[in-house]
Design a protein around this motif. Structure first.
Motif, PDB file in Angstrom:
ATOM      1  N   ALA A  21      48.297   3.330  30.820  1.00  0.00           N
ATOM      2  CA  ALA A  21      48.266   2.882  32.207  1.00  0.00           C
ATOM      3  C   ALA A  21      47.817   1.438  32.346  1.00  0.00           C
ATOM      4  N   PHE A  22      47.115   0.896  31.336  1.00  0.00           N
ATOM      5  CA  PHE A  22      46.661  -0.484  31.389  1.00  0.00           C
ATOM      6  C   PHE A  22      47.296  -1.341  30.290  1.00  0.00           C
ATOM      7  N   GLY A  23      48.092  -0.744  29.459  1.00  0.00           N
ATOM      8  CA  GLY A  23      48.800  -1.473  28.415  1.00  0.00           C
ATOM      9  C   GLY A  23      50.134  -0.819  28.145  1.00  0.00           C
ATOM     10  N   ASN A  24      50.939  -1.478  27.339  1.00  0.00           N
ATOM     11  CA  ASN A  24      52.256  -0.905  27.017  1.00  0.00           C
ATOM     12  C   ASN A  24      52.616  -1.078  25.545  1.00  0.00           C
ATOM     13  N   LEU A  25      51.588  -1.285  24.693  1.00  0.00           N
ATOM     14  CA  LEU A  25      51.835  -1.457  23.266  1.00  0.00           C
ATOM     15  C   LEU A  25      51.081  -0.392  22.476  1.00  0.00           C
ATOM     16  N   VAL A  26      51.625  -0.038  21.318  1.00  0.00           N
ATOM     17  CA  VAL A  26      50.943   0.861  20.395  1.00  0.00           C
ATOM     18  C   VAL A  26      50.259   0.024  19.319  1.00  0.00           C
ATOM     19  N   PRO A  27      49.247   0.564  18.632  1.00  0.00           N
ATOM     20  CA  PRO A  27      48.492  -0.226  17.649  1.00  0.00           C
ATOM     21  C   PRO A  27      49.335  -0.970  16.613  1.00  0.00           C
ATOM     22  N   PRO A  28      50.389  -0.369  16.009  1.00  0.00           N
ATOM     23  CA  PRO A  28      51.175  -1.175  15.057  1.00  0.00           C
ATOM     24  C   PRO A  28      51.777  -2.430  15.677  1.00  0.00           C
ATOM     25  N   SER A  29      52.231  -2.359  16.916  1.00  0.00           N
ATOM     26  CA  SER A  29      52.769  -3.546  17.583  1.00  0.00           C
ATOM     27  C   SER A  29      51.673  -4.563  17.863  1.00  0.00           C
ATOM     28  N   MET A  30      50.484  -4.077  18.208  1.00  0.00           N
ATOM     29  CA  MET A  30      49.376  -4.998  18.441  1.00  0.00           C
ATOM     30  C   MET A  30      49.002  -5.737  17.159  1.00  0.00           C
ATOM     31  N   ILE A  31      48.994  -5.019  16.037  1.00  0.00           N
ATOM     32  CA  ILE A  31      48.681  -5.662  14.755  1.00  0.00           C
ATOM     33  C   ILE A  31      49.750  -6.683  14.399  1.00  0.00           C
ATOM     34  N   SER A  74      57.714   0.433  28.425  1.00  0.00           N
ATOM     35  CA  SER A  74      56.477   0.701  27.700  1.00  0.00           C
ATOM     36  C   SER A  74      56.840   1.262  26.332  1.00  0.00           C
ATOM     37  N   GLU A  75      56.013   0.966  25.351  1.00  0.00           N
ATOM     38  CA  GLU A  75      56.270   1.399  23.980  1.00  0.00           C
ATOM     39  C   GLU A  75      55.531   2.708  23.717  1.00  0.00           C
ATOM     40  N   TYR A  76      56.254   3.739  23.265  1.00  0.00           N
ATOM     41  CA  TYR A  76      55.580   5.000  22.952  1.00  0.00           C
ATOM     42  C   TYR A  76      55.451   5.232  21.460  1.00  0.00           C
ATOM     43  N   THR A  77      56.349   4.703  20.646  1.00  0.00           N
ATOM     44  CA  THR A  77      56.164   4.585  19.201  1.00  0.00           C
ATOM     45  C   THR A  77      56.635   3.192  18.807  1.00  0.00           C
ATOM     46  N   PHE A  78      56.353   2.800  17.578  1.00  0.00           N
ATOM     47  CA  PHE A  78      56.621   1.428  17.159  1.00  0.00           C
ATOM     48  C   PHE A  78      58.093   1.064  17.354  1.00  0.00           C
ATOM     49  N   MET A  79      58.320   0.060  18.226  1.00  0.00           N
ATOM     50  CA  MET A  79      59.655  -0.473  18.529  1.00  0.00           C
ATOM     51  C   MET A  79      60.558   0.559  19.200  1.00  0.00           C
ATOM     52  N   ASN A  80      59.982   1.579  19.798  1.00  0.00           N
ATOM     53  CA  ASN A  80      60.737   2.526  20.628  1.00  0.00           C
ATOM     54  C   ASN A  80      60.147   2.477  22.031  1.00  0.00           C
ATOM     55  N   PHE A  81      61.010   2.265  23.009  1.00  0.00           N
ATOM     56  CA  PHE A  81      60.543   1.974  24.353  1.00  0.00           C
ATOM     57  C   PHE A  81      61.069   3.003  25.345  1.00  0.00           C
ATOM     58  N   VAL A  82      60.290   3.192  26.406  1.00  0.00           N
ATOM     59  CA  VAL A  82      60.669   4.099  27.484  1.00  0.00           C
ATOM     60  C   VAL A  82      60.483   3.346  28.794  1.00  0.00           C
ATOM     61  N   ARG A  83      61.345   3.617  29.745  1.00  0.00           N
ATOM     62  CA  ARG A  83      61.228   2.949  31.040  1.00  0.00           C
ATOM     63  C   ARG A  83      60.048   3.529  31.815  1.00  0.00           C
ATOM     64  N   ILE A  84      59.295   2.656  32.466  1.00  0.00           N
ATOM     65  CA  ILE A  84      58.139   3.066  33.267  1.00  0.00           C
ATOM     66  C   ILE A  84      58.651   3.660  34.574  1.00  0.00           C
ATOM     67  N   LYS A  85      58.339   4.955  34.796  1.00  0.00           N
ATOM     68  CA  LYS A  85      58.815   5.651  35.991  1.00  0.00           C
ATOM     69  C   LYS A  85      57.684   6.091  36.917  1.00  0.00           C
ATOM     70  N   GLU A  86      56.453   6.085  36.430  1.00  0.00           N
ATOM     71  CA  GLU A  86      55.313   6.438  37.277  1.00  0.00           C
ATOM     72  C   GLU A  86      54.993   5.242  38.169  1.00  0.00           C
ATOM     73  N   PRO A  87      55.184   5.342  39.487  1.00  0.00           N
ATOM     74  CA  PRO A  87      55.059   4.159  40.363  1.00  0.00           C
ATOM     75  C   PRO A  87      53.698   3.476  40.289  1.00  0.00           C
ATOM     76  N   TYR A  88      52.621   4.241  40.355  1.00  0.00           N
ATOM     77  CA  TYR A  88      51.298   3.625  40.368  1.00  0.00           C
ATOM     78  C   TYR A  88      51.016   2.903  39.049  1.00  0.00           C
ATOM     79  N   VAL A  89      51.401   3.508  37.938  1.00  0.00           N
ATOM     80  CA  VAL A  89      51.212   2.858  36.640  1.00  0.00           C
ATOM     81  C   VAL A  89      52.048   1.580  36.565  1.00  0.00           C
ATOM     82  N   GLY A  90      53.265   1.613  37.109  1.00  0.00           N
ATOM     83  CA  GLY A  90      54.094   0.410  37.130  1.00  0.00           C
ATOM     84  C   GLY A  90      53.424  -0.732  37.880  1.00  0.00           C
ATOM     85  N   LYS A  91      52.770  -0.413  39.001  1.00  0.00           N
ATOM     86  CA  LYS A  91      52.073  -1.456  39.758  1.00  0.00           C
ATOM     87  C   LYS A  91      50.900  -2.024  38.958  1.00  0.00           C
ATOM     88  N   LEU A  92      50.133  -1.138  38.320  1.00  0.00           N
ATOM     89  CA  LEU A  92      49.010  -1.616  37.509  1.00  0.00           C
ATOM     90  C   LEU A  92      49.477  -2.542  36.393  1.00  0.00           C
TER      91      LEU A  92
END
Length: 378
Positions: A258-268, A329-347
């Motif tokens: 909800a406050f980020g969109n990266l997984v640890p491998p992408s952050m590294i 948003s990234e749910y596994t390394f280099m795999n992305f999903v569209r943000i559909k939760e409205p409140y999370v999208g605003k954050l």
């Protein structure tokens, strides 16, 4: 009189807050804070997906029991053959008193309404009665020889052989219901309870989870010695696991999704790229200064500084600003999903703008410093 079918839980798109864990487990949320994302988080980050699988299997067991009782109740409402009314009178009265049970979700006890608790308690009491009564009622209404054989078969507590069950330990991200698609026999409920016991609770089990000894002992005695398979057997363990996940795992899941969109491998990866780029930027900038290159040439240090600052800020915020503004948003390394939760999208959009502002300010400061400083050839 036909029984109304229980509606499947659906996402709450007007929620103007972060979801609770029960809403996530109930499939009432959308990516990136949906059940599938939570499952991936428990598997890859917490390394404790067995607890979530236990919860899901217990919820599935509850749904299986409700489906079984609803089938019996529907049959009673349609009508019982004249010759069997005396035998099934008591069971029929109990089934009719249960109501429609239009609450397919199996949540923790503290979140259930008084009506749901009463219905679940009555359902468990019904399932604890002599199996032969329920089997006789089931076979008399269905008229199926196969149902008669499976309903009247007594399962002994010393049988440790694994049974085939419809439950799966994997989460189907497209599924919004726990109800099975086939007719449920009494043996399916027994097999479901034994599967949970032998998979998660017995010492040395394939996917043993750590629970207080008193809880696992009580469940083992109830299933193996008393022959119980009603949902109340797992209530204490279910509530314990829910509270543990809510306390230890769910806050981290919300911080990450909800406050980020990266997984640890992408952050590294971004940290490594950022450190390399910042070293290269400083090296190029000092080289151009000490070789006394003109300012219109030194302006090109903007490129490595921009890459470096962007990657380092992304690592610090666990957020790729451009990716968030694009709605992914990234749910596994280099795999992305569209943000559909409205409140999370605003954050995420607000945090992305803050991160971009930080990138622009830091980048501008570095460029101004190294472009307008006087050059001196060594």
């Amino acid at each position: 009189m036909a029984e109304t079918k229980s509606p499947s839980p659906g996402p709450d798109i007007i929620r103007n807050r972060l979801p609770t864990m029960f809403e996530v487990l109930s499939r009432r949320t959308l990516p990136p804070v949906d059940l599938y994302s939570f499952y991936i988080y428990m598997r890859d980050q917490q390394r404790s997906v067995d607890y979530l699988d236990f919860w899901l299997d217990v919820a599935q067991h509850m749904s299986l029991c409700r489906h079984y009782v609803r089938e019996l109740r529907r049959s009673v409402m349609i009508g019982t053959p004249e010759g069997d009314k005396g035998q099934s009178k008591h069971s029929s009265a109990i089934l009719e008193g249960l109501g429609d049970m239009n609450h397919p979700l199996a949540g923790p006890s503290k979140l259930a309404t008084e009506k749901e608790r009463n219905q679940d308690a009555q359902m468990s009491a019904f399932l604890r009665e002599d199996n032969t009564v329920g089997a006789a009622l089931k076979t008399s209404l269905s008229g199926s020889a196969g149902s008669q054989q499976s309903g009247s078969r007594k399962t002994h507590s010393h049988e440790r052989q694994a049974r085939r069950s419809f439950m799966s330990s994997q989460v189907d991200p497209n599924s919004d219901s726990n109800s099975p698609a086939h007719t449920v026999a009494r043996a399916d409920i027994r097999a479901s309870a034994e599967k949970i016991l032998y998979t998660f609770l017995l010492p040395g089990a394939e996917r043993e989870i750590v629970l207080p000894h008193a809880i696992t002992h009580d469940i083992t005695v109830c299933i193996e010695e008393r022959g119980r398979d009603d949902p109340e057997v797992f209530d204490a363990a279910k509530d314990y696991v829910f509270q543990a996940m809510e306390r230890d795992a769910f806050p981290g899941f919300l911080r990450m999704k909800a406050f980020g969109n990266l997984v640890p491998p992408s952050m590294i990866m971004r940290l490594a790229i950022g450190l390399f780029a910042i070293f290269s930027a400083f090296w190029v900038a000092f080289t151009l200064i000490f070789l006394n290159y003109p300012r219109h040439t030194r302006i090109w240090v903007l490129l490595p500084f921009t890459i470096a600052v962007y990657c380092l800020v992304s690592h610090q915020y666990a957020l790729d600003p451009l990716l968030a503004l694009a709605g992914f948003s990234e749910y596994t390394f280099m795999n992305f999903v569209r943000i559909k939760e409205p409140y999370v999208g605003k954050l995420l959009n607000r945090r992305a703008l803050m991160a971009l502002a930080a990138v622009v300010l830091i980048d501008a400061a570095c460029v101004v410093l190294f472009v307008f400083v006087p050059g001196k050839r060594l």
